[in-house]
Structures are given as C-alpha cells and as structure tokens.
Write a protein that holds these residues in place. Structure first.
Motif, mmCIF file in Angstrom:
data_model
loop_
_atom_site.group_PDB
_atom_site.id
_atom_site.type_symbol
_atom_site.label_atom_id
_atom_site.label_comp_id
_atom_site.label_asym_id
_atom_site.label_seq_id
_atom_site.Cartn_x
_atom_site.Cartn_y
_atom_site.Cartn_z
ATOM 1 N N ASP A 90 0.831 -1.210 0.000
ATOM 2 C CA ASP A 90 0.000 0.000 0.000
ATOM 3 C C ASP A 90 0.865 1.259 0.000
ATOM 4 O O ASP A 90 0.617 2.199 -0.757
ATOM 5 C CB ASP A 90 -0.923 0.013 1.222
ATOM 6 N N THR A 91 1.877 1.259 0.858
ATOM 7 C CA THR A 91 2.755 2.419 0.965
ATOM 8 C C THR A 91 3.487 2.700 -0.340
ATOM 9 O O THR A 91 3.768 3.858 -0.676
ATOM 10 C CB THR A 91 3.771 2.201 2.104
ATOM 11 N N SER A 92 3.763 1.646 -1.105
ATOM 12 C CA SER A 92 4.480 1.805 -2.371
ATOM 13 C C SER A 92 3.563 2.247 -3.513
ATOM 14 O O SER A 92 4.026 2.444 -4.636
ATOM 15 C CB SER A 92 5.165 0.488 -2.749
ATOM 16 N N GLY A 93 2.257 2.371 -3.237
ATOM 17 C CA GLY A 93 1.314 2.791 -4.277
ATOM 18 C C GLY A 93 0.467 1.666 -4.821
ATOM 19 O O GLY A 93 -0.446 1.901 -5.618
ATOM 20 N N CYS A 94 0.744 0.418 -4.399
ATOM 21 C CA CYS A 94 -0.058 -0.731 -4.861
ATOM 22 C C CYS A 94 -1.275 -0.854 -3.956
ATOM 23 O O CYS A 94 -1.375 -1.769 -3.123
ATOM 24 C CB CYS A 94 0.776 -2.005 -4.847
ATOM 25 N N GLY A 127 7.891 -11.314 -8.754
ATOM 26 C CA GLY A 127 8.549 -10.074 -9.112
ATOM 27 C C GLY A 127 7.526 -9.079 -9.625
ATOM 28 O O GLY A 127 6.342 -9.394 -9.767
ATOM 29 N N ARG A 128 7.956 -7.888 -9.900
ATOM 30 C CA ARG A 128 7.047 -6.851 -10.390
ATOM 31 C C ARG A 128 6.474 -7.255 -11.741
ATOM 32 O O ARG A 128 7.198 -7.663 -12.654
ATOM 33 C CB ARG A 128 7.788 -5.520 -10.501
ATOM 34 N N LYS A 129 5.140 -7.157 -11.867
ATOM 35 C CA LYS A 129 4.448 -7.537 -13.092
ATOM 36 C C LYS A 129 3.585 -6.380 -13.576
ATOM 37 O O LYS A 129 2.976 -5.666 -12.781
ATOM 38 C CB LYS A 129 3.548 -8.761 -12.854
ATOM 39 N N GLY A 134 -2.768 -2.798 -14.057
ATOM 40 C CA GLY A 134 -1.722 -1.934 -13.524
ATOM 41 C C GLY A 134 -0.490 -2.753 -13.191
ATOM 42 O O GLY A 134 -0.413 -3.951 -13.498
ATOM 43 N N THR A 135 0.482 -2.132 -12.555
ATOM 44 C CA THR A 135 1.731 -2.790 -12.203
ATOM 45 C C THR A 135 1.736 -3.135 -10.721
ATOM 46 O O THR A 135 1.396 -2.295 -9.885
ATOM 47 C CB THR A 135 2.928 -1.893 -12.534
ATOM 48 N N ALA A 163 -0.725 -1.012 -8.495
ATOM 49 C CA ALA A 163 -0.996 0.418 -8.662
ATOM 50 C C ALA A 163 -1.842 0.556 -9.922
ATOM 51 O O ALA A 163 -1.401 0.176 -11.012
ATOM 52 C CB ALA A 163 0.314 1.197 -8.805
ATOM 53 N N PRO A 164 -3.072 1.038 -9.822
ATOM 54 C CA PRO A 164 -3.966 1.066 -10.982
ATOM 55 C C PRO A 164 -3.374 1.831 -12.160
ATOM 56 O O PRO A 164 -2.783 2.898 -12.003
ATOM 57 C CB PRO A 164 -5.224 1.761 -10.441
#
Length: 316
Positions: A90-94, A127-129, A134-135, A163-164
């Motif tokens: 959440d803190t990272s924007g996701c 990993g980041r997708k 969104g990512t 993150a939308p």
C-alpha cells in the motif's frame, strides 16, 4: 532473485523476504462443519447432489475455504506478517487488489461435526508484473486445513496488489468474455434471442453454457430459445463505487446508482444474472415477475447488445 533484479526492483527484494512467513497459526474455524451452511451453499450453487444431504452427508469439497473464513471479526490465529506485507505494498502505491485464482486439493471429505483447524503461510511473492489493470505483485498464500491433526485439504489463494493503470478519459462498458464454450449464447444475444443449452441425452437445461452436461456428463447438446419470462430469485442493490461507463450509456436506469442486479429464474428452469430495469431499485423484490429484453449500448468500443430484465407491471 539476482543482484540485477534487486537493483531494478528493490521493493520486490523486500517483499521476497516475507516468503515462508506464517500468515495464520493454529487458526480454528468459527463454526464446525454443519448442515445449514451446506444447505445454503448448495441452494446458492444450484447443486442437488444427494451426497450433500441426509444422515450420511458430506460437505461439497469446494466449501473448503468457507470453513476457514474469519468473517468481519477476523481470526485470533492470524499473524502480523501478512498485514505487514500488504501495508508495504500500500505504501508503495499498490493500493488496489484483485483475487486472481485459487487452487484446492482435497484429501478426504468433510462431514457435519468436523472442527477444522488451519495454518497459513505466505508461499510466494512474484517479481514486479505489469498487467492491464496496472503494475504490481502477485502474492500467494497456502492454507493447510486439518481435522484432529489430519490434513484434509490445501487451499492456495493468489491476489494481485497493484498500482492502478491510468484509464482513458472515457470509460467503456465492460465486455463479456466470449470463448468457444459460450460463443453461441452471445451470438443469440446479438440476434435478440435468449438461448439455453439442453443436453441431447438426458434433456437437462443449463446456464451458464458448459462443454458438457453436469447431470449426466454427455458432451452433445442443442439449444432452446427462452421465452424471456422469469422471476427474481435473489438480488443485490449496487451503491458504490459508481462506474463511469454506466453513466454514459444513454439509459437513465443505468445511472451511477443505486441499481438492482438480480439472479433471475427463467420459466425454463435455469438462472441468469443481469440488471433489473423499469422498476425503482427499492421496489425490486424476490419473486418479482420480469421479462427479458435486449439493449444496445454505444460507447468508445462500439455497439454492445446485452440482455436485461424488465419488471412486469403490476407484478408486486
């Protein structure tokens, strides 16, 4: 994760540290396996399998997760690791989340009276997708369900925290997913016909469309055209969040809300989910007579024909 991955995705490296951490320890199901919950489940699913009723009843295997749910009050056995992981995302924007899939393994049937216990672990963090939504990162938890210490089933649940993605200024009404199994239904809708599958062997009608009969297993089928008459079997009233596509459709009854979405039981015996129109949302009731009609919606992606159900005048 390689050194290059850590440099390019430092958040992913921090998230990976949670793999293997417990999410729930010595959790206990809020209720023992019981006949009323089994009955409600079977009624909601339309499942009439005789194995799920009577003195020797078992619980439907797919209820495995239901017996471990904590409800609004949560579970006392839950650890802080999973909450920490979600907070970090959440803190990272996701800030958005969507459940993507689950996998279940059944080792023995559950029966009324069984008291389930469970342990959950954060099994993996991807990993980041980058997806169309969104990512973000896929997070998978594994829950081992036991009765008196015996492992009876395993449930894996996967979510995407993301993150939308930025949306185009004009929203398009969501399109139905059309595949080889249901293409005939949507072709009928485009022709303003409500087609129902019928088993060529036992004659059982079914909806949604499936490749085979869930009553006898026969793979051969034909269709019958529904009259469109039905009644509201169940319904919900949607209030939030408002969705812009429904305010740009040109139909006043599709405004931002509230609006009623119903499970309609057709005269032919199958049930179908769609909007109820022509009746104020607070006047929709179980048993309300309805009749199918077809609406064409125009938006940025072109024309879309959908079936809806209009409340029959004087039906209350």
């Amino acid at each position: 994760m390689s050194t290059a991955d850590v440099v390019s995705d430092p958040l992913g490296a921090r998230l990976k540290a949670y793999e293997g951490a417990p999410a729930a320890v010595a959790g206990v199901g809020k209720d023992p396996v019981n006949a009323p919950m089994i009955r409600h489940w079977c009624e909601a699913m339309g499942d009439t399998n005789p194995a799920y009723s009577g003195p020797d009843a078992i619980a439907p295997p797919t209820m495995l997760q239901a017996w471990t749910m904590g409800g609004l009050s949560g579970h006392e056995g839950r650890t802080g690791a999973y909450d920490e992981l979600l907070s970090l995302l959440d803190t990272s924007g996701c800030t958005a989340v969507v459940a993507t899939d689950c996998e279940q393994e059944y080792l023995r049937p559950l029966r009324p009276g069984d008291r389930v216990t469970f342990d959950s672990v954060i099994e993996s963090v991807s990993g980041r997708k980058t997806t169309k939504l969104g990512t973000g990162y896929f997070v998978t938890t594994r829950t081992d369900v036991r009765v008196e210490g015996e492992l009876v089933g395993t449930h894996r649940f996967r979510i995407l925290k993301y993150a939308p993605a930025r949306r185009p200024p004009r929203a398009a009404r969501p399109r139905p997913v059309v595949d080889r199994d249901n293409a005939g239904f949507w072709q009928g809708v485009s022709e303003h016909r409500l087609l129902i599958q019928r088993c060529a062997d036992c004659g059982t009608v079914r909806h949604p469309w499936l490749p085979g009969c869930n009553a006898c297993g026969c793979l051969d089928w034909d269709t019958v055209e529904a009259s469109g008459a039905g009644t509201v079997y169940s319904y919900v009233v949607m209030h939030h969040p408002p969705f812009p596509a429904f305010t740009e459709s040109g139909h006043a009854t599709d405004a931002a809300g509230p609006y009623a979405v119903a499970l309609v039981e057709l005269a032919e015996g199958v049930r179908m989910v769609s909007n109820v129109v022509g009746v104020p949302y607070d006047k929709v009731r179980i048993g309300l007579p309805v009749r199918a009609e077809f609406r064409t919606y125009e938006d940025a992606e072109g024309a879309l024909v959908l079936p809806v159900f209009r409340g029959v005048e004087g039906g209350e």
